[in-house]
Design a protein around this motif. Structure first.
Motif, short mmCIF file in Angstrom:
data_model
loop_
_atom_site.label_atom_id
_atom_site.label_comp_id
_atom_site.label_asym_id
_atom_site.label_seq_id
_atom_site.Cartn_x
_atom_site.Cartn_y
_atom_site.Cartn_z
N ASN A 228 0.82 -1.22 0.00
CA ASN A 228 0.00 0.00 0.00
C ASN A 228 0.85 1.26 0.00
O ASN A 228 0.56 2.24 -0.70
CB ASN A 228 -0.95 -0.01 1.19
N LYS A 229 1.95 1.25 0.77
CA LYS A 229 2.83 2.42 0.82
C LYS A 229 3.57 2.60 -0.51
O LYS A 229 3.79 3.72 -0.96
CB LYS A 229 3.82 2.29 1.97
N ASN B 27 1.13 4.16 -3.07
CA ASN B 27 0.92 5.59 -2.85
C ASN B 27 2.05 6.43 -3.41
O ASN B 27 1.84 7.47 -4.03
CB ASN B 27 0.76 5.87 -1.35
N ASN C 111 -4.06 -3.49 -3.90
CA ASN C 111 -2.83 -2.72 -4.12
C ASN C 111 -1.99 -3.27 -5.26
O ASN C 111 -1.36 -2.51 -6.00
CB ASN C 111 -2.01 -2.68 -2.83
#
Length: 268
Positions: free
Chosen positions: A90-91, A94, A124
């Motif tokens: 997820n990071k 982003n 993701n």
């Protein structure tokens, strides 16, 4: 470009992936490979890359790089292979969204982790842009209708409408078009046939008496107190099996044979 490598475990999916990706990189068909996998497999991938492609640059994405866009992009652009576990996707997504970065190849090891459409891992993964996407798994996607639909949507997003009303038979047929699968019996011809020998064990007198005593006491206990006693029953059974396992192992070692023991117990 989009495919599933679903060979049986032990037939070299990791090595095949590395050699195929290396060939594509050398022919300049793509630049940059990101490999997503469970955290427990990160070290194995790193070791295999160093072993088979010693000239390639490999880096596991660190936590500090995920919160620093410039640092992350520098790491991505200066390495041939980027490793990241599923929990950090997820990071990564982003940061890549901000920079609109596109990888040459996206690899998912233990790809059955992606099969559930509503999971954050699957969501993701779909957000990462890449020219090629390869899913590696030893667990075929063939029994659950929704799982198959989701995997097809990862491989061929534009076919989402076509698969919605399709039967599981049609979807499996479609999935096989994207799948390469070999099983051990087709590849390793010299493997001996597997023989099953199921043994039913008798308790020793002391174990039997202890088991029956606990079993008798359980019948008069409140339900909330029974769980601990069931654990005691399980312990007696395991101890009995462990003794037999030791006997088999000792006999095998005397004959200079090899033994593999599968157990959910870390310690006996």
């Amino acid at each position: 470009e989009k495919a599933i490598l679903a060979d049986d475990m032990g037939l070299g999916k990791t090595v095949q992936t590395l050699l195929a990706s290396d060939k594509l990189i050398k022919k300049r068909f793509m630049m940059g490979v990101v490999i997503t996998c469970p955290n427990s497999l990160i070290t194995n991938w790193k070791n295999e890359i160093n072993k088979w492609l010693p000239y390639a640059k490999v880096k596991e994405i660190s936590q500090s790089e995920l919160i620093n866009n410039n640092k992350l992009l520098k790491t991505i652009n200066s390495n041939n292979y980027i490793l990241i576990n599923y929990e950090k996707l997820n990071k990564l997504v982003n940061t890549l969204k901000i920079n609109k970065h596109k990888f040459g190849l996206l690899v998912a090891d233990e790809a059955h982790r992606l099969r559930v459409k509503t999971s954050s891992v699957s969501y993701n993964f779909k957000k990462i842009s890449a020219d090629y996407s390869w899913l590696l798994t030893g667990t075929p996607f063939e029994n659950n209708l929704q799982d198959i639909k989701n995997i097809i949507s990862i491989l061929k997003p534009k076919q989402k409408i076509l698969v919605e009303g399709a039967s599981i038979t049609i979807l499996n047929s479609l999935l096989r078009k994207f799948t390469l699968r070999r099983i051990k019996k087709d590849v390793l011809k010299d493997l001996p046939k597997k023989h099953k020998n199921i043994q039913y064990l008798n308790f020793s007198n002391s174990s039997k008496n202890e088991y029956l005593k606990i079993l008798k006491n359980i019948s008069v206990l409140p339900n909330d107190q029974k769980i601990g006693k069931f654990q005691n029953l399980l312990r007696i059974c395991i101890e009995n099996k462990f003794q037999r396992c030791l006997e088999i192992t000792e006999n095998s070692l005397e004959k200079d044979s090899k033994v593999v023991i599968f157990s959910y117990l870390v310690k006996p």
